[in-house]
Enzyme design. Structure first.
Site, PDB file in Angstrom:
ATOM      1  CD  GLN A   7      -2.978  -0.736  -0.127  1.00  0.00           C
ATOM      2  OE1 GLN A   7      -3.206   0.414  -0.502  1.00  0.00           O
ATOM      3  NE2 GLN A   7      -3.489  -1.799  -0.748  1.00  0.00           N
ATOM      4  CB  SER A   8       4.167   1.903  -1.496  1.00  0.00           C
ATOM      5  OG  SER A   8       4.934   3.015  -1.877  1.00  0.00           O
ATOM      6  CG  ASN A   9       0.954   6.720   0.901  1.00  0.00           C
ATOM      7  OD1 ASN A   9      -0.095   6.143   0.638  1.00  0.00           O
ATOM      8  ND2 ASN A   9       1.292   7.048   2.139  1.00  0.00           N
TER       9      ASN A   9
END
Length: 384
Positions: free
Chosen positions: A102-104
């Site tokens: 879920q990396s921004n």
């Protein structure tokens, strides 16, 4: 609005990705009622750019883009490879980066690639942190939130399973792209290990000082404390360097602005992160005009009391803070970073750990930097 910078700093190439006006700062009046001496504000980095899922990584990327687009990119190789790929024979044609599921950061690199007319390859590490392991709906976690946004942006998404060699060194992937006729540019996770990664938030320090001038703050007239997430570390390091340079420019007028980095992962001890942030701050400082020794360990303030049980895991305290911020200030946080930062900040407020040492009777101004990430909420199916 032009942000005034010292001459040496202003000469470093920058490609505008953010809006022309600074990301807004607004008060948090309901939370400020907890202590009449303390006034809380939020700087909305999640409102900083017109590109997808605005957040703190765009500010970092502004100083990396000139190298990406140059005829002879310099910083394009993987940081862990002692034998980097050959120099690129022209501007990059494809951006490659990595991050947790879920990396921004990966979303912002993918959006930047679209804006620049480039392709993007995203490596998502399935085993990073505990978000997937703790997810109630693992299928949703792997499909929704930032993963969905990456696909919508047209990025090529590759999921690295446990033990995948690419998780340590993506050089074979980069070399394969070169053999296909591409010119790949590697951007480390969070952009922190990139040599230019700390410059964006050094500039943000000057932007904050510019905003202080027009806000009419009480007390010291500036933000006495600045709370921000500490993940990969260069956001904190850049702020430390920028505010330290401001102190020199201002010739010691007024009290210091204390940067507090709130750690979001218990994977490494606080001492590891302190050394890392100090290195990032000194690297950025050296580029913008600070001298060796201007930044010391006393300038690095990290708080590890809100790390929870793992990176990406929304523990009960952070969840309560996320809900409280939504229901009191109408502001949405993200489950990985800003919920923990807000929890850490409120602990300082509630336990009266915020002290203006120079003028203890004055009002204390506190700035919470909202680094974005709300798109990940959709992957946390247990949040109601």
């Amino acid at each position: 609005m032009a942000v005034p910078l010292p001459e040496r700093f202003s000469q470093i190439p920058r490609h505008a990705i953010l809006y022309q006006t600074p990301s807004p700062i607004h008060p948090l009046p309901t939370l400020s009622k907890i202590n009449p001496r303390i006034t809380l504000f939020a700087k909305r980095e999640d409102h900083s750019s017109p590109l997808a899922c605005a957040g703190n990584k765009y500010r970092k990327l502004e100083y990396i883009v000139p190298d990406i687009l140059s005829n002879k990119p310099i910083h394009h190789a993987h940081e862990n490879n002692p034998n980097p790929i050959s120099p690129l024979a022209g501007p990059a044609t494809i951006l490659v980066t990595e991050g947790a599921i879920q990396s921004n950061h990966t979303v912002q690199v993918a959006a930047l690639a679209r804006k620049l007319g480039l392709r993007a390859v995203i490596l998502l590490h399935r085993g990073t942190g505990g978000g997937l392991r703790a997810a109630v709906d693992k299928e949703a976690y792997m499909r929704c939130g930032n993963v969905q946004v990456n696909h919508l942006l047209g990025a090529e998404v590759r999921v690295c399973e446990s033990g995948d060699l690419l998780a340590d060194d993506a050089t074979p992937l980069l070399e394969g792209l070169v053999n296909e006729g591409e010119r790949p540019y590697w951007i480390p996770g969070g952009a922190s290990l990139h040599p230019l990664g700390g410059l964006g938030y050094a500039r943000a320090a000057f932007e904050i000082a510019l905003q202080e001038e027009v806000m009419g703050l009480g007390g010291s007239g500036r933000f006495d404390y600045v709370f921000v997430a500490c993940g990969s570390g260069s956001t904190v390091g850049g702020l430390v360097a920028g505010f330290k340079l401001l102190e020199k420019v201002e010739s010691g007028r007024g009290g210091p602005r204390r940067v507090v980095g709130v750690l979001n992962s218990p994977t490494k001890p606080k001492a590891y992160h302190e050394e890392r942030v100090l290195a990032f701050a000194r690297r950025a400082g050296g580029m913008i005009g600070l001298e060796e020794g201007d930044i010391g360990m006393d300038d690095v303030r990290l708080d590890d009391r809100s790390v929870g049980t793992g990176y990406g895991i929304l523990d009960s305290d952070a969840k309560k803070t996320l809900e409280s911020m939504a229901r009191t200030e109408g502001m949405m946080l993200d489950p990985v970073y800003t919920a923990k930062v807000a929890r850490g900040m409120m602990h300082w407020v509630e336990e009266r750990e915020l002290v203006n040492a120079e003028q203890p009777s004055d009002e204390v101004n506190v700035l919470f930097i909202h680094t974005g990430g709300q798109a990940a909420l959709g992957a946390y199916a247990d949040i109601k």
